[in-house]
Design an enzyme around this catalytic site. Structure first.
Site, PDB file in Angstrom:
ATOM      1  N   GLU A  94      89.428  53.309   5.860  1.00 29.52           N
ATOM      2  CA  GLU A  94      88.658  52.119   5.461  1.00 29.52           C
ATOM      3  C   GLU A  94      88.802  51.880   3.972  1.00 29.52           C
ATOM      4  O   GLU A  94      88.886  52.829   3.185  1.00 29.52           O
ATOM      5  CB  GLU A  94      87.174  52.339   5.781  1.00 29.52           C
ATOM      6  CG  GLU A  94      86.650  51.558   6.975  1.00 29.52           C
ATOM      7  CD  GLU A  94      86.485  50.066   6.707  1.00 29.52           C
ATOM      8  OE1 GLU A  94      87.324  49.466   6.003  1.00 29.52           O
ATOM      9  OE2 GLU A  94      85.518  49.501   7.215  1.00 29.52           O
ATOM     10  N   ASP A  95      88.785  50.629   3.582  1.00 27.09           N
ATOM     11  CA  ASP A  95      88.816  50.317   2.155  1.00 27.09           C
ATOM     12  C   ASP A  95      87.479  50.648   1.492  1.00 27.09           C
ATOM     13  O   ASP A  95      87.430  51.276   0.452  1.00 27.09           O
ATOM     14  CB  ASP A  95      89.185  48.838   1.930  1.00 27.09           C
ATOM     15  CG  ASP A  95      88.379  47.878   2.805  1.00 27.09           C
ATOM     16  OD1 ASP A  95      87.478  48.322   3.550  1.00 27.09           O
ATOM     17  OD2 ASP A  95      88.662  46.665   2.751  1.00 27.09           O
ATOM     18  N   ASP A  98      79.998  49.868   2.870  1.00 26.99           N
ATOM     19  CA  ASP A  98      78.915  49.190   2.154  1.00 26.99           C
ATOM     20  C   ASP A  98      77.606  49.484   2.898  1.00 26.99           C
ATOM     21  O   ASP A  98      77.000  50.535   2.701  1.00 26.99           O
ATOM     22  CB  ASP A  98      79.275  47.697   2.110  1.00 26.99           C
ATOM     23  CG  ASP A  98      78.305  46.840   1.316  1.00 26.99           C
ATOM     24  OD1 ASP A  98      77.443  47.392   0.636  1.00 26.99           O
ATOM     25  OD2 ASP A  98      78.422  45.602   1.367  1.00 26.99           O
ATOM     26  N   PHE A 147      79.894  43.720  -6.029  1.00 22.33           N
ATOM     27  CA  PHE A 147      80.971  43.209  -5.180  1.00 22.33           C
ATOM     28  C   PHE A 147      82.299  43.398  -5.898  1.00 22.33           C
ATOM     29  O   PHE A 147      82.513  42.903  -6.995  1.00 22.33           O
ATOM     30  CB  PHE A 147      80.754  41.747  -4.822  1.00 22.33           C
ATOM     31  CG  PHE A 147      81.599  41.335  -3.648  1.00 22.33           C
ATOM     32  CD1 PHE A 147      81.204  41.632  -2.352  1.00 22.33           C
ATOM     33  CD2 PHE A 147      82.820  40.704  -3.836  1.00 22.33           C
ATOM     34  CE1 PHE A 147      81.993  41.291  -1.262  1.00 22.33           C
ATOM     35  CE2 PHE A 147      83.621  40.355  -2.756  1.00 22.33           C
ATOM     36  CZ  PHE A 147      83.207  40.661  -1.469  1.00 22.33           C
ATOM     37  N   ARG A 160      93.335  40.071  -3.352  1.00 17.46           N
ATOM     38  CA  ARG A 160      93.822  41.278  -2.665  1.00 17.46           C
ATOM     39  C   ARG A 160      94.985  41.929  -3.399  1.00 17.46           C
ATOM     40  O   ARG A 160      95.230  43.125  -3.277  1.00 17.46           O
ATOM     41  CB  ARG A 160      94.298  40.917  -1.248  1.00 17.46           C
ATOM     42  CG  ARG A 160      93.198  40.484  -0.290  1.00 17.46           C
ATOM     43  CD  ARG A 160      93.755  40.453   1.131  1.00 17.46           C
ATOM     44  NE  ARG A 160      92.916  39.729   2.071  1.00 17.46           N
ATOM     45  CZ  ARG A 160      91.830  40.225   2.669  1.00 17.46           C
ATOM     46  NH1 ARG A 160      91.435  41.450   2.422  1.00 17.46           N
ATOM     47  NH2 ARG A 160      91.140  39.494   3.527  1.00 17.46           N
TER      48      ARG A 160
HETATM   49  P1  IMP Z   1      79.718  47.220   5.797  1.00 12.15           P
HETATM   50  O1  IMP Z   1      79.728  46.929   7.257  1.00 12.15           O
HETATM   51  O2  IMP Z   1      78.570  46.548   5.093  1.00 12.15           O
HETATM   52  O3  IMP Z   1      79.786  48.691   5.465  1.00 12.15           O
HETATM   53  O4  IMP Z   1      80.981  46.513   5.165  1.00 12.15           O
HETATM   54  C1  IMP Z   1      82.206  46.964   5.374  1.00 12.15           C
HETATM   55  C2  IMP Z   1      83.242  45.878   5.148  1.00 12.15           C
HETATM   56  O5  IMP Z   1      82.748  44.813   4.331  1.00 12.15           O
HETATM   57  C3  IMP Z   1      84.406  46.447   4.388  1.00 12.15           C
HETATM   58  O6  IMP Z   1      85.362  46.981   5.259  1.00 12.15           O
HETATM   59  C4  IMP Z   1      84.912  45.256   3.613  1.00 12.15           C
HETATM   60  O7  IMP Z   1      85.802  44.516   4.413  1.00 12.15           O
HETATM   61  C5  IMP Z   1      83.698  44.432   3.350  1.00 12.15           C
HETATM   62  N1  IMP Z   1      83.119  44.694   2.010  1.00 12.15           N
HETATM   63  C6  IMP Z   1      82.006  45.401   1.716  1.00 12.15           C
HETATM   64  N2  IMP Z   1      81.774  45.444   0.396  1.00 12.15           N
HETATM   65  C7  IMP Z   1      82.798  44.748  -0.172  1.00 12.15           C
HETATM   66  C8  IMP Z   1      83.123  44.452  -1.538  1.00 12.15           C
HETATM   67  O8  IMP Z   1      82.454  44.841  -2.524  1.00 12.15           O
HETATM   68  N3  IMP Z   1      84.254  43.731  -1.728  1.00 12.15           N
HETATM   69  C9  IMP Z   1      85.025  43.284  -0.699  1.00 12.15           C
HETATM   70  N4  IMP Z   1      84.760  43.548   0.592  1.00 12.15           N
HETATM   71  C10 IMP Z   1      83.649  44.271   0.859  1.00 12.15           C
HETATM   72 MG    MG Z   2      87.361  46.284   5.592  1.00 16.62          MG
END
Ligand code: IMP
Ligand code: MG
Length: 171
Positions: A94-95, A98, A147, A160
């Protein structure tokens, strides 16, 4: 408009370390690295070149953001893996984690298919933003709840291509 949070040289040094850890963890096996489109692709392509044991790669696409900066809380599977993961050693790449909702959803989806093992590698970890408890086996960097963009991560499909992780100025 943005400041650099993690410069390219720190990213590549850390990706190299993660690759070594993953190599040792999976030595003697052929893990399947599962990358989440689209944000995880840049990380995966660097990470796989720092892993020195044979491995396979596959992709799936999920969505919880509709072009904004806040999770919608609803995760959708947009496209699935091509590989049968039953009995495989699977590593989710995963990148960023959050709220954790995406990872929680994905873990559930993949566990149903009965992989031999299921681990997670995340380049970035927003510890304070977590809403659900998800375990991450390999973490690149803990970062504040800002962010971020670059190195695969986007805001509305932009940024990106940046070679570093930058903070987006939302003002
Ligand atoms: P989560 O479900 O809130 O943990 O979010 C996960 C996904 O949200 C990641 O795989 C990203 O694609 C996107 N995401 C969360 N935070 C960021 C950020 O700071 N920048 C860009 N994409 C984000
Ligand atoms: Mg992602």
């Amino acid at each position: 408009m943005r400041e650099i949070l993690i410069p390219a040289d720190r990213l590549s040094a850390r990706v190299l370390e993660l690759g070594h850890q993953i190599t040792e963890t999976y030595r003697g096996t052929t893990p399947l690295l599962v990358s989440i489109l689209k944000g995880g692709v840049v990380f995966l392509t660097d990470l796989m070149r720092s892993i020195s044991i044979p491995h396979h790669i596959d992709f799936l696409q999920l969505s919880s953001y509709d072009g904004g900066t806040k999770s919608t809380g609803t995760v959708r599977l947009l496209s699935d893996l091509a590989t049968d993961i039953g009995g495989r050693d699977v590593l989710i790449v995963e990148d960023i984690v959050d709220t954790g909702l995406t990872l929680q959803y994905l873990r559930k989806q993949l566990e149903i298919r009965q992989p031999k093992s299921l681990r997670v590698c995340a380049l970035l970890n927003k510890v304070e933003a977590r809403q659900v408890d998800v375990h991450i086996d390999f973490v690149g960097f803990d970062i504040p709840s800002q962010f971020v963009v670059g190195y695969g991560l986007d805001y509305d499909e932009k940024y990106r291509n940046l070679p570093y992780i930058g903070v987006l100025d939302m003002k």
